[in-house]
Write a protein that holds these residues in place. Structure first.
Motif, mmCIF file in Angstrom:
data_model
loop_
_atom_site.group_PDB
_atom_site.id
_atom_site.type_symbol
_atom_site.label_atom_id
_atom_site.label_comp_id
_atom_site.label_asym_id
_atom_site.label_seq_id
_atom_site.Cartn_x
_atom_site.Cartn_y
_atom_site.Cartn_z
ATOM 1 N N SER A 129 0.833 -1.211 0.000
ATOM 2 C CA SER A 129 0.000 0.000 0.000
ATOM 3 C C SER A 129 0.857 1.247 0.000
ATOM 4 N N TYR A 154 -2.179 -1.244 10.999
ATOM 5 C CA TYR A 154 -2.417 -1.734 9.635
ATOM 6 C C TYR A 154 -1.264 -1.331 8.724
ATOM 7 N N ASN A 184 -5.542 4.259 -4.153
ATOM 8 C CA ASN A 184 -6.896 3.972 -3.634
ATOM 9 C C ASN A 184 -7.765 3.261 -4.672
ATOM 10 N N LEU A 205 -14.277 5.697 1.212
ATOM 11 C CA LEU A 205 -15.117 6.738 0.606
ATOM 12 C C LEU A 205 -16.152 6.195 -0.380
ATOM 13 N N SER A 221 -20.266 11.935 5.334
ATOM 14 C CA SER A 221 -19.478 12.962 6.019
ATOM 15 C C SER A 221 -18.189 13.172 5.244
ATOM 16 N N PHE A 223 -14.629 14.376 5.483
ATOM 17 C CA PHE A 223 -13.757 14.594 6.643
ATOM 18 C C PHE A 223 -12.788 15.760 6.408
ATOM 19 N N CYS A 234 -9.124 16.378 1.239
ATOM 20 C CA CYS A 234 -7.933 15.536 1.009
ATOM 21 C C CYS A 234 -7.854 15.067 -0.444
ATOM 22 N N ARG A 236 -6.372 12.065 -3.096
ATOM 23 C CA ARG A 236 -5.880 10.688 -3.241
ATOM 24 C C ARG A 236 -5.781 10.345 -4.719
ATOM 25 N N ARG A 300 -10.730 13.439 9.926
ATOM 26 C CA ARG A 300 -10.658 12.106 10.513
ATOM 27 C C ARG A 300 -9.228 11.891 11.016
ATOM 28 N N ASP A 303 -5.772 10.697 8.928
ATOM 29 C CA ASP A 303 -5.776 10.938 7.476
ATOM 30 C C ASP A 303 -4.582 11.797 7.074
HETATM 31 C C1 UD1 Z 1 -6.689 4.020 3.735
HETATM 32 C C2 UD1 Z 1 -5.224 3.741 3.799
HETATM 33 C C3 UD1 Z 1 -4.817 2.776 2.716
HETATM 34 C C4 UD1 Z 1 -5.619 1.528 2.851
HETATM 35 C C5 UD1 Z 1 -7.067 1.866 2.735
HETATM 36 C C6 UD1 Z 1 -7.807 0.565 2.945
HETATM 37 C C7 UD1 Z 1 -3.800 5.502 4.633
HETATM 38 C C8 UD1 Z 1 -3.109 6.775 4.323
HETATM 39 N N1 UD1 Z 1 -4.497 4.980 3.641
HETATM 40 O O1 UD1 Z 1 -6.916 4.790 2.584
HETATM 41 O O2 UD1 Z 1 -3.471 2.448 2.844
HETATM 42 O O3 UD1 Z 1 -5.243 0.606 1.866
HETATM 43 O O4 UD1 Z 1 -7.427 2.820 3.733
HETATM 44 O O5 UD1 Z 1 -8.991 0.678 3.562
HETATM 45 O O6 UD1 Z 1 -3.734 4.984 5.709
HETATM 46 N N2 UD1 Z 1 -13.441 10.151 3.340
HETATM 47 C C9 UD1 Z 1 -14.500 10.991 3.663
HETATM 48 N N3 UD1 Z 1 -15.643 10.436 4.177
HETATM 49 C C10 UD1 Z 1 -15.783 9.084 4.369
HETATM 50 C C11 UD1 Z 1 -14.713 8.228 4.030
HETATM 51 C C12 UD1 Z 1 -13.551 8.800 3.521
HETATM 52 O O7 UD1 Z 1 -14.416 12.221 3.507
HETATM 53 O O8 UD1 Z 1 -16.844 8.652 4.850
HETATM 54 C C13 UD1 Z 1 -12.221 10.727 2.768
HETATM 55 C C14 UD1 Z 1 -10.970 10.469 3.597
HETATM 56 O O9 UD1 Z 1 -10.779 11.521 4.522
HETATM 57 C C15 UD1 Z 1 -9.900 10.431 2.521
HETATM 58 C C16 UD1 Z 1 -10.615 9.890 1.292
HETATM 59 O O10 UD1 Z 1 -11.995 10.072 1.545
HETATM 60 O O11 UD1 Z 1 -9.484 11.725 2.223
HETATM 61 C C17 UD1 Z 1 -10.328 8.411 1.059
HETATM 62 O O12 UD1 Z 1 -10.577 7.696 2.254
HETATM 63 P P1 UD1 Z 1 -10.585 6.107 2.311
HETATM 64 O O13 UD1 Z 1 -11.421 5.572 1.223
HETATM 65 O O14 UD1 Z 1 -10.932 5.708 3.712
HETATM 66 O O15 UD1 Z 1 -9.085 5.682 1.965
HETATM 67 P P2 UD1 Z 1 -7.708 6.158 2.632
HETATM 68 O O16 UD1 Z 1 -7.901 6.602 4.023
HETATM 69 O O17 UD1 Z 1 -7.063 7.097 1.683
#
Ligand code: UD1
Length: 345
Positions: A129, A154, A184, A205, A221, A223, A234, A236, A300, A303
């Protein structure tokens, strides 16, 4: 046995594992799957068969069970390669139950590498990752960027597993390995038959977006909108899961064909483009025509602000490139969500 040989996919009923299994079968490989179904469902094997007309052999057991694993390898000593996905992957959960993450994500790696030595299986692709980079000092991030102290258990398991693989290879074991550092992964197979299927409330997300649009969740939400990025949310590097799956075929073939330059290699697997959370929401709304209910909330914990891949080395070495657009990713995720829910009724 198929012309191209037999590949073990651990975690083959999971999100990335199932898409990779489909691509492998379509390329003419025989696939065997090991999965304990801790975060997936057995019906995915039926779906793989529906897509490819071939049913991969499915072994349901836990990779911590060394007796079952040894029996598996006795039966499958003719494997030409292993792609190892099986692991737990919720960042927040790993902070709450670190011992589970360390046991569940590290010990299977050791068990598999020991079996590879014993049964003389040479080729190994590991699911790593971009989390190993933390918040990089320079963007886009290359494979040569330093590995930063992990933000979560993790993330630490990904770093340690890379080291376990590298050290084992360096020790003279007759093993070649590639770690693929995913950015991602989102989206789903164009058939709408397989896709991301988180158990419980999604952490990631895209499943949260599609479940909200479907009416299963009240509101997404976002974040934080106070990050130092153009729109404050953020950034990605989102990559279509089918593009990602294809990178695994190329990686395992690089090893099987002896085209690797070193016995241990790692590659970034992303698109090279960064998108903000707001841009992903906009893409979803545009590609699907659905209006998404969302509100901005606090950041969050854990992040990072922004990350996207430099894909030059991976593109050049693997001869692979991501091809799908963000709109294709968000639309395919929506198609899968709808198909899956429709079939439940
Ligand atoms: C994280 C891990 C990645 C892992 C992945 C697996 C880090 C930096 N990244 O990815 O290594 O493989 O999880 O699950 O540790 N967001 C919202 N609202 C939500 C959900 C997410 O705004 O309800 C935003 C987050 O703040 C982020 C983006 O969406 O900016 C992506 O989030 P997410 O899909 O959870 O992935 P990562 O956190 O990037």
């Amino acid at each position: 046995m198929s012309k191209k040989g037999k590949i073990l996919v651990t975690g083959g009923t999971g999100y990335i594992g199932s898409h990779t299994t489909v691509e492998l079968i379509e390329q003419g490989y025989e696939v065997v799957i090991i999965d304990n179904l801790s975060n997936s469902d057995a019906f995915i094997v039926d779906r793989i068969e529906q897509i490819t007309d071939i049913r991969p052999k499915f072994y349901e057991f836990d990779l911590l069970d060394t007796d079952k694993l040894d029996n598996f390898f006795k039966e499958n000593a003719d494997l030409v390669g292993i792609i190892h996905f099986a692991a737990a992957k919720a960042v927040g959960e790993s902070v709450e139950i670190p011992l589970h993450y360390y046991r569940n994500n590290l010990v299977p790696m050791i068990n598999i590498l020991e079996a590879m030595k014993k049964y003389k299986i040479e080729n190994f692709v590991f699911s790593s990752s971009c989390t190993v980079y933390g918040q990089p000092d320079e963007l886009p991030v290359t494979e040569n960027a330093p590995v930063k102290p992990a933000e979560s258990p993790y993330g630490y398991t990904k770093q340690v597993n890379e080291n376990i693989l590298n050290d084992t290879i360096k020790s003279g074991a007759n093993i070649k390995g590639i770690a693929l550092r995913y950015f991602n992964p989102i989206g789903a197979h164009h058939s709408g038959l397989i896709g991301e299927l988180p158990k419980g409330v999604p952490n990631n997300l895209l499943p949260f977006i599609t479940q909200t649009a479907y009416g299963l969740r009240k509101q997404l939400s976002v974040f934080g909108e106070d990050y130092n990025t153009p729109d404050g949310s953020c950034i990605r590097d989102y990559i279509h899961v089918v593009d990602l799956a294809k990178a695994h075929i190329v990686a395992i073939e690089r090893l099987i064909d002896g085209k690797n330059k070193n016995s241990y290699e790692m590659f970034n697997i992303g698109t090279g483009n960064g998108f903000s959370v707001f841009e992903v929401i906009k893409s979803f709304e545009q590609s699907t025509g659905e209006k998404l209910n969302y509100k901005v909330v606090a950041r969050r914990a854990g992040d990072i602000e922004q990350i996207w891949a430099d894909t030059t080395i991976g593109n050049n070495e693997l001869g692979w490139k991501a091809t799908k657009t963000l709109d294709e990713m968000t639309l395919s995720a929506w198609k899968w969500e709808q198909n899956y829910r429709k079939d439940l009724n």
